[in-house]
Motif scaffolding. Structure first.
Motif: not given
Length: 178
Positions: A116-121
């Motif tokens: 997983k990851w955040a769209n911002e990072t």
């Protein structure tokens, strides 16, 4: 000058589907992993900023498993200028898990529960593994260029060895994005 003698020719440059030692040797000359063994026999980060450990809290116990946090080094790009992101690791995991792809071992892929990851990072990934293993750092999938290989994988994944034979690593090995 460096001369290397081998008894066999490497089969391809796809980091996912090789079985010969000659190919593994050649890949280390052309392809960089997330982490590698140093001359001092210690694991060191190559494509990521820090080696994830329990001590630096980039590895956390989670039930029977662990959660690993990694962050790619700044401005990491494929040869065609496209940024390397967590999507490239997730793609490598999907390819490695697929029953029609000829990986040498599926065990490391089967132990991963999620990436997983955040769209911002998009360069900061969290990899969750079902079982905590001593060699967790060597079991994280190395990135593959999702922006190039996903179309090939999706087109041929339903045929046994379809991706293996049609990957850009096989059909267009001089593609700069690889």
């Amino acid at each position: 000058t460096l001369n290397i003698g081998m008894m066999s020719e490497f089969e391809n440059l796809n980091p996912m589907i090789y079985s010969q030692a000659a190919t593994g040797y050649m890949l280390r000359l052309a392809y960089r992993p997330l982490v590698a063994l140093s001359l001092e026999n210690k694991w060191v980060p190559v494509l990521i900023k820090k080696m994830p450990t329990l001590e630096n809290k980039l590895v956390k116990k989670k039930g029977e498993g662990i959660e690993i946090q990694i962050e790619f080094i700044d401005n990491l790009k494929w040869g065609d200028g496209v940024a390397v992101t967590c999507k490239d690791i997730e793609f490598a995991w999907q390819v490695g898990m697929h029953p029609n792809v000829s990986t040498s071992s599926k065990e490391e892929f089967e132990n991963i529960k999620s990436i997983k990851w955040a769209n911002e990072t998009p360069t900061k990934c969290v990899i969750e593994m079902a079982k905590a293993k001593y060699n967790y750092f060597n079991s994280m999938p190395d990135p593959m260029p999702e922006h190039l290989e996903a179309a090939v994988f999706n087109k041929f994944k339903d045929k046994p060895e379809g991706y293996d034979h049609n990957s850009l690593y096989t059909k267009d090995p001089s593609n700069p994005g690889l």
